[in-house]
Design a protein around this motif. Sequence first.
Motif, PDB file in Angstrom:
ATOM      1  N   UNK A 102       0.827  -1.202   0.000  1.00  0.00           N
ATOM      2  CA  UNK A 102       0.000   0.000   0.000  1.00  0.00           C
ATOM      3  C   UNK A 102       0.862   1.253   0.000  1.00  0.00           C
ATOM      4  N   UNK A 103       1.953   1.222   0.755  1.00  0.00           N
ATOM      5  CA  UNK A 103       2.851   2.376   0.841  1.00  0.00           C
ATOM      6  C   UNK A 103       3.509   2.659  -0.508  1.00  0.00           C
ATOM      7  N   UNK A 104       4.031   1.624  -1.160  1.00  0.00           N
ATOM      8  CA  UNK A 104       4.733   1.821  -2.424  1.00  0.00           C
ATOM      9  C   UNK A 104       3.780   2.262  -3.526  1.00  0.00           C
ATOM     10  N   UNK A 197       7.662   3.854   6.508  1.00  0.00           N
ATOM     11  CA  UNK A 197       6.319   3.751   5.946  1.00  0.00           C
ATOM     12  C   UNK A 197       5.585   5.085   6.065  1.00  0.00           C
ATOM     13  N   UNK A 198       4.934   5.504   5.003  1.00  0.00           N
ATOM     14  CA  UNK A 198       4.107   6.708   5.043  1.00  0.00           C
ATOM     15  C   UNK A 198       2.709   6.309   5.532  1.00  0.00           C
ATOM     16  N   UNK A 201      -0.831   7.967   4.879  1.00  0.00           N
ATOM     17  CA  UNK A 201      -1.565   7.813   3.624  1.00  0.00           C
ATOM     18  C   UNK A 201      -2.406   6.542   3.583  1.00  0.00           C
ATOM     19  N   UNK A 202      -2.266   5.689   4.589  1.00  0.00           N
ATOM     20  CA  UNK A 202      -3.046   4.454   4.638  1.00  0.00           C
ATOM     21  C   UNK A 202      -4.267   4.746   5.498  1.00  0.00           C
ATOM     22  N   UNK A 203      -5.289   5.274   4.866  1.00  0.00           N
ATOM     23  CA  UNK A 203      -6.395   5.911   5.582  1.00  0.00           C
ATOM     24  C   UNK A 203      -7.580   4.995   5.879  1.00  0.00           C
ATOM     25  N   UNK A 225       1.843   0.999  15.980  1.00  0.00           N
ATOM     26  CA  UNK A 225       1.390   1.051  14.594  1.00  0.00           C
ATOM     27  C   UNK A 225      -0.003   1.673  14.513  1.00  0.00           C
ATOM     28  N   UNK A 226      -0.894   1.274  15.399  1.00  0.00           N
ATOM     29  CA  UNK A 226      -2.240   1.858  15.396  1.00  0.00           C
ATOM     30  C   UNK A 226      -2.178   3.360  15.612  1.00  0.00           C
ATOM     31  N   UNK A 227      -1.270   3.807  16.480  1.00  0.00           N
ATOM     32  CA  UNK A 227      -1.129   5.235  16.732  1.00  0.00           C
ATOM     33  C   UNK A 227      -0.601   5.975  15.509  1.00  0.00           C
ATOM     34  N   UNK A 228       0.160   5.279  14.666  1.00  0.00           N
ATOM     35  CA  UNK A 228       0.740   5.921  13.482  1.00  0.00           C
ATOM     36  C   UNK A 228      -0.225   5.966  12.306  1.00  0.00           C
TER      37      UNK A 228
END
Length: 282
Positions: A102-104, A197-198, A201-203, A225-228
């Motif tokens: 998803x990031x790439x 990882x951005x 952008x994984x909304x 990870x959840x916080x990010x």
Amino acid sequence: MNTHVDLRPVTVERRTAGSGPRVLLLHGLAANDSVWERVLPELPPSYQVWTARLPWRTETIADWGEQPNLRGWLGKALEAVPGGAEVVVAHSMAANVLLDLLDQKNRGGVDSLRQYGIRALVLVSPFYRSRAEEFDWNAISFYLNDFHLIMEEGIRAHSGGRLPDDVRRAMGERVRDRVGPYGWLRFFELYLRTPALQTGRITAPALVLAGEHDFAARPQEGVALAAALPDAVSRVLPGSGHFPMLDAAGEFAAAVSSFVNSTMGLTPPSGPALLTALEHRA
């Protein structure tokens, strides 16, 4: 008896007859779709559940380590679900390959969630660190020298703890050797890239599930990870290890069902809510 082993890199199989949300289950390293067998009967019958068999599964594990593009294989699994997988449940390394994909795609200017039709994510026992400085020599030494312990944990969870310690240890070392140095490097490269990882952008709405006693992907990493992520909740399932879908199938399915029903506006199934999990909202 059919002893044929399907060696195709990626296959998907429909597991339930429901016509509701399409849910795709992705297994982690040195496992296969059997990790979901205890959970399948616990999920709402209205769900249309699919399982994938991926290149890093038990049967083909000796061959996958030199594969140049794990993201591409996972993309093929997502595309193989007719109509697209609306909910993706990814365990362990598969969660990291999914995030990497998803990031790439996003970096390439593609709306990755829209491309695959993903409306919700469930990330189970993911490996994640938010800062590169968190990878010190001790961390690398643990994941290299004690990698067999993660393999042993999978064997323990599958067997329900019924195997003697020496048998489990020997089996864990055998699986580690089949993964091999190249397979280990592919896993650890994914882990090392997590600080870059951005995640913003994984909304898609996400549920991050971790086991309280997971020594491989520690529960605090799931919480981080959840916080990010922009729209995520983390749950730590008491008493579970790295394979909560095997250690606590009922609680695992209840957490997933509650999240999916809430996210997709479905009527929740009757029965008591899951009150035993520790919940953290980002």
